[in-house]
Write an enzyme that holds these catalytic residues in place. Structure first.
Site, short mmCIF file in Angstrom:
data_model
loop_
_atom_site.label_atom_id
_atom_site.label_comp_id
_atom_site.label_asym_id
_atom_site.label_seq_id
_atom_site.Cartn_x
_atom_site.Cartn_y
_atom_site.Cartn_z
N GLU A 20 8.34 -4.16 -8.79
CA GLU A 20 8.67 -4.32 -10.22
C GLU A 20 9.11 -2.99 -10.83
O GLU A 20 10.07 -2.93 -11.61
CB GLU A 20 7.46 -4.85 -10.98
CG GLU A 20 7.28 -6.35 -10.92
CD GLU A 20 6.26 -6.85 -11.94
OE1 GLU A 20 6.25 -6.34 -13.08
OE2 GLU A 20 5.49 -7.75 -11.59
N SER A 35 4.17 -10.92 9.02
CA SER A 35 3.53 -11.64 10.11
C SER A 35 4.45 -12.75 10.59
O SER A 35 5.43 -13.09 9.94
CB SER A 35 2.20 -12.27 9.65
OG SER A 35 1.41 -11.36 8.95
N ASP A 61 3.83 -14.02 -5.89
CA ASP A 61 3.90 -13.00 -6.93
C ASP A 61 2.63 -13.09 -7.77
O ASP A 61 2.56 -13.77 -8.78
CB ASP A 61 5.13 -13.22 -7.81
CG ASP A 61 5.32 -12.08 -8.82
OD1 ASP A 61 4.50 -11.14 -8.82
OD2 ASP A 61 6.27 -12.15 -9.61
N VAL A 91 1.03 -10.36 -9.07
CA VAL A 91 0.86 -9.11 -9.82
C VAL A 91 1.89 -9.07 -10.95
O VAL A 91 3.06 -9.41 -10.74
CB VAL A 91 1.06 -7.88 -8.91
CG1 VAL A 91 1.00 -6.59 -9.73
CG2 VAL A 91 0.01 -7.84 -7.81
N ASP A 92 1.45 -8.66 -12.13
CA ASP A 92 2.36 -8.38 -13.24
C ASP A 92 2.00 -7.05 -13.87
O ASP A 92 0.82 -6.67 -13.92
CB ASP A 92 2.29 -9.48 -14.31
CG ASP A 92 3.27 -10.61 -14.06
OD1 ASP A 92 4.05 -10.53 -13.09
OD2 ASP A 92 3.25 -11.59 -14.83
#
Length: 820
Positions: free
Chosen positions: A195, A261, A333, A335-336
């Site tokens: 980000e 992976s 997603d 995380v912010d």
């Protein structure tokens, strides 16, 4: 003169004697911590006799009267072999590395204290189910039983590193295991750094070009978003910044080295064996020893065997007699970054949707070896912990009068991920494992499953529920006081993607995009792979049915779909053109390189020159394309993005404009850039690997560096503790060996499959597995690197639950008996 000579001889003899004595003494003290695997020990904390049978590869097979005794023995075995690694993992997540390493690790400790993962783990203990809490307690008791033996003075402080970094080791407790799961979540998430980089890049280039340099997955239907400057005004473009130092002790890695992976499974319709197959190779940073530890537990629900991480009493990837499971990073997603406005009249407050609100805060003291302690002021908003602008380059995208807070699913004080993992390990069917995954929070994983009749893949982990009107859809930092930018809990588990026994008979994941959903029900805009999946699809569909050996071949496949595509595009106007050139001239070397590449099938074989020429070429192409537009920020793009290169050379949406150097008067074409970059690559290859480019070897550059995180750079000692191997594969092959991308050796293999397993449920005991180093973390143990050469050659060891096979040629049997 004779007298002087005699005294010189005596002095030299004395020095040699002293050196031998010092080395012998160091060896003696270091060797004291080597465990005796043939021992009988009375321990407190078990109800009946337990056997730890170590097979000929030093894999412990644990036989106990009940589950808690089995987990006790696993903790004991982990501590015997990996005590230093376990204590380092715990210190990392506690933010206490500086107590041992001084100012070197202060910045790491600061970030870990701000995340507060360890205190969240302590709070999460109460959220675990009773069965898991019992297992965590028994496991901790097993670790502490070994610590008690070490503290009795007979075990050389437990690990040779303890002699160099002497510090009391506190007893293990259940919260420590939960904390290591949270540390794993931190290492697998690339979204925060991505980000920041996306925001910084958008401030420097035309918004229409952001989709080129940081492209979505080509199959995405997502429309372009507004530039960051339109969302968060008053932020000046800044092409300079600093990455957190690439310390081997740091859990923070650039987005390019986030988790990766492979996992795939075939049901009985696509298996030649009459039952199911499953393969898994999770990728993490290479270290010595590897993070993975092989173990077998005999539980009341049946035997389980596979890969554990020392510090946690669970098999994360493995099998029982009727169910196999594997994991891949799901790239959800989760995380912010929220930009919080600080009250200009009262810096203890920040703007919330309801007006000014006080920061929640407390002080935390970091003790530093050989330096004064520092007091860190920790602050949180309702969105998450506040990070200073000096970390993660957040200051480059934060407007004046604001701070940044991090929303992240792992920041839960009711984290039941380890209970979910325990339930998956105990499950005996696909459906039972899927149900168990419901309480998993972080890290988000794709769980690939196979029982004797069915296969499935289910995404486990919390999916943040964002508002459909979120300003940036979570792709850029956004204002935290706007309600539409705040998380609204999480989506129900039923919305997590699932693929259950598909009609085609095969499922798999290479960190590629799994579903195409509209925001906010999407999983992510950022995916870990757009390339390997193409090669995997080809290999899976090339056979009507598969076997264990064909799954192994796929795990070991080193043909790069990317290299085949990009080398053809970059060389389209260069192949077989130009006049004959004299030997030794740049033009002649260019012709030799092009001739080699023209006949190459894209196999990233360690013994070939073509992979090195290609890798240097495409790296030089990207640098020539972006450095004029991005300036110093170009250094942040350490790895080639194949989708970007393809967009440019195919001129998708006008992307060929990147080929023109904006500071020069002539209009450069992509052919010009390709030719100039090839010359750059040839110069680099010849300067670093020899003048005859047809004789260079990819393996000389693509060296797997299993370095000891603490002693790996210490003079002399690094020869004993580091494990380095010439390897095949590359950034975009199924046998993935991700390169460092930086420094004088940018093609070193630093991130790969530390564990590989292939499970065959037609004959479960024919299943195989291997790790990249060995079972022991002790450099003087013969099991420190005993599996490393097998791993390099693409070989495996048997993965059997047969007790007789474990006992055959066992290297030791440890018998634990209840203390009277």
């Amino acid at each position: 003169m004779a007298l002087i000579f005699r005294w010189l001889i005596r002095l030299a003899t004395a020095l040699v004697f002293l050196c031998v004595a010092a080395i012998s003494l160091a060896y003696y003290f270091a060797a004291r911590s080597l465990p005796d695997y043939n021992a009988q020990t009375d321990v407190a904390g078990i109800s009946a006799t337990v056997e730890i049978v170590r097979d000929n590869a030093n894999v412990p097979h644990i036989f106990a009267a009940n589950d808690n005794d089995a987990f006790f023995a696993l903790g004991y075995a982990h501590a015997q072999d990996r005590l230093w690694q376990m204590t380092m993992l715990r210190r990392t997540v506690q933010g206490r590395l500086s107590e041992l390493f001084g100012t070197r690790t202060v910045e790491i400790d600061k970030v870990m204290r701000r995340y507060d993962l360890y205190n969240l783990s302590v709070a999460s203990v109460a959220a675990q189910d009773a069965q898991t809490l019992d297992a965590l307690t028994a496991y901790s008791a097993g670790v502490n039983a070994w610590l008690a033996e070490v503290n009795s003075g007979a075990r050389g402080r437990g690990a040779p590193e303890m002699w160099l970094f002497s510090h009391p080791v506190s007893p293990w407790q259940p919260a420590d295991s939960i904390a290591i799961m949270k540390l794993m979540a931190l290492q697998l998430s690339p979204h925060l750094e991505n980000e920041v980089l996306r925001a910084r890049t958008s401030l420097l280039i035309d918004p229409d070009r952001l989709a080129d340099i940081m492209p979505d997955d080509p199959t995405s239907g997502i429309a372009a978003l507004p530039a960051y400057a339109a969302l968060v005004p008053d932020v000046a473009p800044n092409s300079t910044g600093t990455r957190m130092a690439a310390d081997p002790l740091s859990p923070f890695h650039p987005p390019e080295l986030a988790g990766a992976s492979n996992a795939w499974a075939a049901n009985e319709t696509r298996s030649a064996t009459g039952s199911t197959l499953l393969a898994n190779d999770p990728h993490l940073g290479l270290t010595a020893p590897t993070i993975w530890y092989l173990a077998r537990l005999e539980l009341e629900t049946g035997g389980v065997i596979g890969a554990t991480i020392p510090g946690m009493p669970i098999v994360l990837s493995g099998r029982g007699d009727s169910l196999g499971w594997g994991i891949t990073a799901a790239y959800v997603d989760d995380v912010d970054i929220l930009i919080e406005e600080v009250n200009p009249d009262d810096p203890t407050q920040y703007r919330s949707p309801d007006g000014w609100a006080p920061f929640r805060s407390r002080d935390s003291i970091i003790n530093i070896k050989d330096a004064p302690a520092i007091t860190l002021r920790l602050r949180w908003t309702a969105n998450g912990p506040v990070m200073p602008g000096t970390q993660f380059n957040l200051g480059t995208i934060t407007p004046p009068g604001h701070v940044t807070a991090i929303a992240w699913s792992a920041l839960s004080d009711r984290d039941t991920s380890i209970s979910a993992a325990m339930g998956i390990m105990r499950a005996r069917t696909v459906n039972a494992a899927i149900r168990a995954g419901e309480t998993f929070i972080a890290p988000a994983l794709n769980l690939t499953l196979a029982d004797r009749n069915r296969i499935a893949m289910k995404t486990i982990g919390a999916l943040p529920a964002r508002n459909a009107n979120h300003q940036s859809q979570g792709r850029f930092p956004s204002f935290g006081y706007l309600p539409e930018n705040r998380w609204q809990g999480r989506f129900p588990y039923a919305e997590n993607p699932i693929f259950l026994n598909p009609e085609g008979g095969i499922i798999g994941n290479t960190n590629n995009k799994t579903v195409d959903r509209d925001f906010p029900h999407h999983l992510s805009f950022l995916w870990g792979d757009t390339q390997r999946i193409n090669r995997w699809r080809l290999l899976m569909q090339a056979r009507e049915v598969h076997t264990r050996d064909s799954f192994i071949e796929a795990q070991q496949d080193t043909v790069s779909f990317t290299a085949r595509t990009l080398s053809a595009l970059m060389g389209a106007d260069l192949w077989f053109t130009g006049d004959a050139a004299p030997e030794g001239t740049p033009a002649r070397k260019r012709q030799i390189a092009l001739d080699l590449l023209s006949a190459w099938n894209g196999e990233m074989n360690e013994h070939l020159p073509e992979p090195l020429i290609y890798a240097a070429w495409v790296r030089a192409v990207q640098q020539r394309l972006i450095r004029d537009e991005l300036g110093p920020l170009a250094a942040e793009f350490t790895h080639v993005d194949p989708v970007f290169i393809e967009r440019v050379f195919r001129d998708i949406d006008g992307a060929s404009i990147w080929c023109d150097v904006i500071q020069s008067a002539p209009v450069e074409t992509c052919t010009d850039i390709a030719r100039q970059a090839l010359d750059d690559a040839i110069i680099w290859v010849t300067e670093n690997h020899g003048a005859a480019i047809e004789a260079v070897r990819w393996g000389d550059a693509h060296v797997a560096t299993h370095d000891h995180p603490v002693l790996g750079k210490t003079p002399l000692l690094h020869w004993f503790v580091n494990i380095q191997q010439s390897t095949s594969g590359g950034d975009n092959t199924l046998q993935r060996g991700k390169t460092s991308g930086v420094g004088p050796a940018p093609f070193q293999n630093v991130h790969a499959a530390g564990y590989r397993g292939v499970y065959d449920f037609a004959d479960p005991d024919s299943s195989v597995f291997v790790t990249s180093t060995g079972q022991s973390g002790h450099p003087l143990s013969r099991y420190y690197d005993n599996l490393g050469e097998l791993w390099r050659r693409g070989e495996y060891i048997p993965m059997s639950l047969d007790p007789a096979l474990a006992r055959a040629a066992a290297v030791g049997v440890t018998v634990l008996t209840p203390a009277p």
